[in-house]
Each structure stands twice: as C-alpha cells, then as structure tokens.
Design an enzyme around this catalytic site. Sequence first.
Site, PDB file in Angstrom:
ATOM      1  N   GLU A   1       0.842  -1.204   0.000  1.00  0.00           N
ATOM      2  CA  GLU A   1       0.000   0.000   0.000  1.00  0.00           C
ATOM      3  C   GLU A   1       0.879   1.256   0.000  1.00  0.00           C
ATOM      4  O   GLU A   1       2.022   1.210   0.456  1.00  0.00           O
ATOM      5  CB  GLU A   1      -0.844   0.006   1.272  1.00  0.00           C
ATOM      6  CG  GLU A   1      -1.683  -1.220   1.466  1.00  0.00           C
ATOM      7  CD  GLU A   1      -2.942  -1.181   0.631  1.00  0.00           C
ATOM      8  OE1 GLU A   1      -3.460  -0.077   0.406  1.00  0.00           O
ATOM      9  OE2 GLU A   1      -3.388  -2.246   0.192  1.00  0.00           O
ATOM     10  N   PRO A   2       0.311   2.374  -0.495  1.00  0.00           N
ATOM     11  CA  PRO A   2       1.082   3.619  -0.466  1.00  0.00           C
ATOM     12  C   PRO A   2       1.368   4.049   0.977  1.00  0.00           C
ATOM     13  O   PRO A   2       0.577   3.761   1.880  1.00  0.00           O
ATOM     14  CB  PRO A   2       0.144   4.637  -1.123  1.00  0.00           C
ATOM     15  CG  PRO A   2      -0.950   3.866  -1.739  1.00  0.00           C
ATOM     16  CD  PRO A   2      -1.005   2.537  -1.090  1.00  0.00           C
TER      17      PRO A   2
ATOM     18  N   LYS B   1     -17.617   3.216   9.965  1.00  0.00           N
ATOM     19  CA  LYS B   1     -19.049   3.048   9.703  1.00  0.00           C
ATOM     20  C   LYS B   1     -19.861   3.418  10.948  1.00  0.00           C
ATOM     21  O   LYS B   1     -20.885   4.091  10.851  1.00  0.00           O
ATOM     22  CB  LYS B   1     -19.345   1.597   9.313  1.00  0.00           C
ATOM     23  CG  LYS B   1     -18.917   1.275   7.891  1.00  0.00           C
ATOM     24  CD  LYS B   1     -19.137  -0.183   7.622  1.00  0.00           C
ATOM     25  CE  LYS B   1     -18.724  -0.555   6.210  1.00  0.00           C
ATOM     26  NZ  LYS B   1     -18.732  -1.993   6.015  1.00  0.00           N
TER      27      LYS B   1
ATOM     28  N   LYS C   1       8.043   2.334   1.232  1.00  0.00           N
ATOM     29  CA  LYS C   1       8.789   1.724   0.129  1.00  0.00           C
ATOM     30  C   LYS C   1       9.945   2.626  -0.325  1.00  0.00           C
ATOM     31  O   LYS C   1      11.075   2.165  -0.466  1.00  0.00           O
ATOM     32  CB  LYS C   1       7.836   1.420  -1.038  1.00  0.00           C
ATOM     33  CG  LYS C   1       6.763   0.411  -0.651  1.00  0.00           C
ATOM     34  CD  LYS C   1       5.949  -0.041  -1.816  1.00  0.00           C
ATOM     35  CE  LYS C   1       5.005   0.991  -2.367  1.00  0.00           C
ATOM     36  NZ  LYS C   1       3.878   1.346  -1.486  1.00  0.00           N
TER      37      LYS C   1
ATOM     38  N   SER D   1     -20.403  -4.712   1.839  1.00  0.00           N
ATOM     39  CA  SER D   1     -20.775  -5.186   3.175  1.00  0.00           C
ATOM     40  C   SER D   1     -22.233  -4.876   3.461  1.00  0.00           C
ATOM     41  O   SER D   1     -22.671  -4.927   4.594  1.00  0.00           O
ATOM     42  CB  SER D   1     -19.881  -4.533   4.204  1.00  0.00           C
ATOM     43  OG  SER D   1     -19.923  -3.137   4.025  1.00  0.00           O
TER      44      SER D   1
HETATM   45  N1  LIG Z   1       7.691   1.834   7.785  1.00  0.00           N
HETATM   46  C1  LIG Z   1       7.911   3.127   8.039  1.00  0.00           C
HETATM   47  N2  LIG Z   1       8.714   3.499   9.052  1.00  0.00           N
HETATM   48  C2  LIG Z   1       8.928   4.795   9.337  1.00  0.00           C
HETATM   49  N3  LIG Z   1       8.384   5.802   8.637  1.00  0.00           N
HETATM   50  C3  LIG Z   1       7.579   5.513   7.622  1.00  0.00           C
HETATM   51  C4  LIG Z   1       7.298   4.151   7.269  1.00  0.00           C
HETATM   52  N4  LIG Z   1       6.462   4.153   6.221  1.00  0.00           N
HETATM   53  C5  LIG Z   1       6.227   5.433   5.906  1.00  0.00           C
HETATM   54  N5  LIG Z   1       6.888   6.260   6.747  1.00  0.00           N
HETATM   55  C6  LIG Z   1       6.844   7.730   6.724  1.00  0.00           C
HETATM   56  O1  LIG Z   1       6.055   8.109   5.620  1.00  0.00           O
HETATM   57  C7  LIG Z   1       6.833   8.803   4.646  1.00  0.00           C
HETATM   58  C8  LIG Z   1       6.447   8.351   3.273  1.00  0.00           C
HETATM   59  O2  LIG Z   1       6.764   6.998   3.084  1.00  0.00           O
HETATM   60  P1  LIG Z   1       7.276   6.430   1.688  1.00  0.00           P
HETATM   61  O3  LIG Z   1       7.354   7.547   0.697  1.00  0.00           O
HETATM   62  O4  LIG Z   1       8.469   5.637   1.936  1.00  0.00           O
HETATM   63  O5  LIG Z   1       6.066   5.528   1.322  1.00  0.00           O
HETATM   64  P2  LIG Z   1       5.858   4.671   0.008  1.00  0.00           P
HETATM   65  O6  LIG Z   1       5.481   3.321   0.462  1.00  0.00           O
HETATM   66  O7  LIG Z   1       7.029   4.821  -0.867  1.00  0.00           O
HETATM   67  O8  LIG Z   1       4.586   5.357  -0.595  1.00  0.00           O
HETATM   68  P3  LIG Z   1       4.235   5.606  -2.128  1.00  0.00           P
HETATM   69  O9  LIG Z   1       4.112   4.269  -2.764  1.00  0.00           O
HETATM   70  O10 LIG Z   1       2.956   6.359  -2.073  1.00  0.00           O
HETATM   71  O11 LIG Z   1       5.354   6.441  -2.649  1.00  0.00           O
HETATM   72  C9  LIG Z   1       8.272   8.467   4.999  1.00  0.00           C
HETATM   73  O12 LIG Z   1       9.126   9.496   4.611  1.00  0.00           O
HETATM   74  C10 LIG Z   1       8.196   8.330   6.509  1.00  0.00           C
HETATM   75  O13 LIG Z   1       8.196   9.594   7.106  1.00  0.00           O
END
Ligand SMILES: Nc1ncnc2c1ncn2[C@@H]1O[C@H](COP(=O)(O)OP(=O)(O)OP(=O)(O)O)[C@@H](O)[C@H]1O
Length: 631
Positions: A63-64, A561, A68, A518
């Site tokens: 998930e976003p 909900k 990642k 649901s």
């Molecule tokens: N597992 C994690 N541990 C610590 N901080 C996190 C973590 N996941 C997200 N964050 C915080 O959220 C911010 C955004 O995360 P990131 O850009 O790495 O997400 P992503 O999975 O790459 O999302 P997208 O796919 O939308 O780009 C990071 O800079 C950090 O501040």
Amino acid sequence: MEDEKPFTSSQNGETIDLGIDFSTTEEIKVPEKLIDQVIGQEHAVEVIKTAAGQRRHVLLIGEPGTGKSMLGQAMAELLPTENLEDILVFPNPEDENMPKIKTVPACQGKRIVEKYREKAKSQESIKSYLLLAVVFMVMMAVMIDYNTTNFLMGLFVIILTMMVLSNMRMRTSVLVPKLLIDNCGRRKAPFVDATGAHAGALLGDVRHDPFQSGGLGTPAHERVEPGMIHRANKGVLFIDEIATLSLKMQQSLLTAMQEKKFPITGQSELSSGAMVRTEPVPCDFILVAAGNLDTVDKMHPALRSRIRGYGYEVYMRTTMPDTLENRRKLVQFVAQEVKRDGKIPHFTREAVEEIVREAQRRGGRKGHLTLRLRDLGGIVRAAGDIAVKKGKKYVEREDVLEAMRMAKPLEKQLADWYIENKKEYQVIKTEGGEIGRVNGLAVIGEQSGIVLPIEAVVAPAASKEEGKIIVTGKLGEIAKEAVQNVSAIIKRYKGEDISRYDIHVQFLQTYEGVEGDSASISVATAVISALEEVPIRQDVAMTGSLSVRGEVLPIGGATPKIEAAIEAGIKTVIIPKSNEKDVFLGPDKAEKINIIPVETIDQVLEIALEDSKKKEELLRKIRESLPLRKA
Ligand SMILES: Nc1ncnc2c1ncn2[C@@H]1O[C@H](COP(=O)(O)OP(=O)(O)OP(=O)(O)O)[C@@H](O)[C@H]1O
C-alpha cells in the site's frame, strides 16, 4: 516476552501503556541510519540489508505510504561510496555522432575537464595576442599611408583574421570533454527516484541543435544529457508504480540492468539528437521497484522475472501487532517525524498516546496498529502546526485531537457532506419504523463511513414464468448478489420460491467511490421486511456480509461506519460478531451508540424489526429453518 504479547482490547480513552518512560519525545533517541528508522517492516528491512550487500534488485509491493521509498533511500545509505565513479563524454574525431565515454574514479572528472579547459584557454590567449598584433600592424600601415583604399584593405585584413581565429577557437573548445556524472564529494551512494520519468529523463537524451547543418552548432558531445539510470550508477534507482512505464521503457530498463551499460541517444526521432549515439554509458544500479498488487500483473514479465531471478520480492505489511515493543516503535516514529520536519515542536506523552490510539483505530483489526505511516505522519505534522500556531513549547493531546478533526482526508470530507446533505433532505431517517427501508452502512476510500439507506419493494411477478430482481442506483451487482443470498434463506423458511416475486432494490443516493459489498445483511433485511410487511426500526443501522446459510460474516471499516451512524443520529448499530474487537471509539463517541454484535440473520432481524406478533412468527420460522442456528 511480555513485550511481544499483542493487546486485544480497545483502549477507549484510558491511558495507553507505551512501554517506555518519557515525558516528551525530546528524550527519545532517533537512530542515525535511515534503515533503523523503518518501523514495522522487519522482513523488508532484512531483505534490503541482504540485497545491499549482494547488489540484488528488489520489488516492494504494498500500500502507499508504508515506507517503500524510504527503504530505497535506506539501501543507498548502506552501499559503499569508495567505488563511486565520474563519467565523462569526449568528442570523437572519427565519428562526431558517436561521442566517446570515459569512466574515472570520483573527483577525477572535474580535474580532467579543468585541465582541458586550461589548455583551451592558453590557446585562446595566444589567439587574442595574435589578433591584437594584426590590428596594431594594420593600423600602423594605414596611418603611414592613409587613403580610402588602404583603410578598406586594412578593415578586410582584420575581419579575415578574426574569422580565421574564431574558426580556430571553435576547434579548440571542441576538445573540452563534458562531465556527465560528477560524484565528487558524495558521502552516500546515489539514490535516484525515477517515478513517472519520461524516456529521456530515465534513459538519457541528446538535445536538438537547430544550427547543426550550418556548421555553427554545438558539438554533439556537449548536447549529451545523462539519464536517471546513469545518475544511479553504483547506487539505487527507485521506481514507484513501475508498471506505468511503457513496455518499451521497461524493456530498455531490463537491457540496462543486464548490460550495466546503456548508450545515450536522442529520444525524439525528429530531433538532430537522434543521429547521435554515445558509446555505452555505465549504469550499474540496483533497482528498487515498487507498486501495488496490480503492478505485478501489469509489469513486463521479463523485467519481473529478472528481479525474481536476481533479487527479491517483498510484500509490505499494512499493520503490525499491537505489542508494547511496537508501541515503543511508534513513539520513536513520532520523534523521528518531528526531527525530520524540523519546524514542529516535540510531543508530550499524552499527545503520543493519542497518536497510538489513532494507529489502533486505523489498524482496523483487533490487536493491530496501522503501518500506513505516511498518513499517520500527516496527523503528526498537522498537530505540530496547530501547536506552533498556538505558540506552544510542546504538542499536547488536544492539538492531536484538533488535527484529527482538521486534517480529514478528502473522502471523509465527502462523507460528512453526504451526511449533511442527506439529513437536510431527510434521506436518512433516524426514528420510527418503515417497511422495506433500512439504514445500511458503507465506506468511501479507506477511512470514511457513510449511512447508506436501502429500500426494497416486493410484488407478485409481472411475468408468469419468473420474477425479476430490479436494482436501481449504483452498486447493482452487489444488490443482486445479496438478493440471491437472501432468496436461499427465504426459500427455506417460507417454503416458496422467491422467483414468484419481482423484487426492486434501491440504494438511495449513492455516489462514485462508495463500497457497498458489506451491505448484504441490509439488503436481506429490507427484502424480508418488504415481503413479510414488518417495519424496520429506523434508529438502527447495520453492516455485515451475509452467507447463503444465514451467517453474518466480517466486514472492513467497522469503526468509520459506526462513527458515520453516530454522526447521523442513529442509536443502535448491528455489526458482525467477528468485528467486535475492531471497534476503536473514543469514550465521547462510545457512549452515544449501542453496538450489538451478531452472528446470524435472525439476530439481525430480532433487533432491526419492530416488535409485533408477525415478527415473532417470522423469527420462529427462520430459526427453525436455519441450518446453523446457534442457541
Ligand atoms: N515503515 C515506516 N517506518 C517509518 N516511517 C515511515 C514508514 N512508512 C512510511 N513512513 C513515513 O512516511 C513517509 C512516506 O513513506 P514512503 O514515501 O516511503 O512511502 P511509500 O510506500 O514509498 O509510498 P508511495 O508508494 O505512495 O510512494 C516516509 O518518509 C516516513 O516519514
């Protein structure tokens, strides 16, 4: 051991044990390395560490906002910097359209270019002196014997000399190479985010030159621009949503990964740059590709297979168990977000507790904390901004609560608007009883609930052969499936086939983005109520999936909900028993609603239908006929 035991009960406003003693996050130590800042993705962290050591590619699916891109950056930090290189492009005297490429250890590139420049400069100054000498001599000659012919002759000689020299100047500058990649002074291996890059930006390009044919143009090697794959040489190339790259680009990326070198050519066929093609340019990067499950299907199969064969695939987690250890990590998360932001104050313990409570709520499952940390970080920043505005030294609990009210996602704002709108037009009823009309519950996006009124009308079939299920409003398929499920139940208790009836079902005022899967116990209740003519209580709302055997199955988004029901003024909510522990309401909200967990459809009807003799009779028949009726 104690730290690893997950909590199962909701904390409803009590103090939360954070597993660490502190009064503000100022006291919490934030790890130096990015990899140690990644929270809750232990498996991914392990893989990234191994992949960095062995130079393997990685595909992160999830998930976003789960970290990642953070993992990609963390990997770059783990890579060695000693073998970083500078890349130079030189003119090729034999073939102008095939500039030469040279790789040298970092920092040497600048020196080489400087040396060539010096050389070119000394030639320049000799030429300037030469020009001065010619001008001086011509002037002297003209002054000695001044007449118009001599003057014009002198002018002609000066112009001729200038032309010859300028032609020589061009030739000398041609020899200066261009520093394509400069890694001098870099303390970390490169991390290049190529998400959404077009072909030229990703693979490199050669600029167009309109003057080329006239011989006045910029030499080919000077027009060469490196791509992100080249900038990422010896580092990490991160590409999110990798499947959105065209297949051709994915194919080129694959070639670059295999060869570790990729020539640069003009990307636009109409440009003069397309005639130029450099020698292969080094691009020995580690690919960290990211996306969601859909990405896996749409990705170029050869590229995926390359990653699988020469690297790792990781599924990112969206929640982590609600243990003391993980709560401690969330405390660290708040501290590190404050540090990273740099503009907001630290959090008090109570403020962090509220963030952890929100993480529980967003976890959506009993005993789980959310790992969609970007969104949670959004609340941290919004709360920080509020505290800054109030001139506070620390962010307090009330600031977090205010931030959660303020920083509503778009879907939540939309959901609130629906509720307002529906209230205004009295689409949502919250009192009295009505035949065939039920308050269902649904979600928009992930976090926002809405009340979804559903109406059913049952009439003897118009056609002799068979009745019809007529569904109006969006969510038609879902309603049809729900009616089919309830028809099995009706057949059993009533002993008659529902196909003798035409059944109309309408989801009142649904909009784009509403998830209604649901809603099946709601459809079933509306249909049974319409068929038996027993009114449904309008102060009750419900959510749950229905099986053909009459079981009420779990659903997602229980908490939002229920919150929507509270906001609409509903008094009782029916939810599946298996979702009981997923509900996280603050004490202020919890006291406004009566939540009744159920396991079977007769329990739903018992609560939702208005009391009457007919209802008693109906329940008796249903209970006798249900195969799995629990006592
Ligand atoms: N597992 C994690 N541990 C610590 N901080 C996190 C973590 N996941 C997200 N964050 C915080 O959220 C911010 C955004 O995360 P990131 O850009 O790495 O997400 P992503 O999975 O790459 O999302 P997208 O796919 O939308 O780009 C990071 O800079 C950090 O501040």
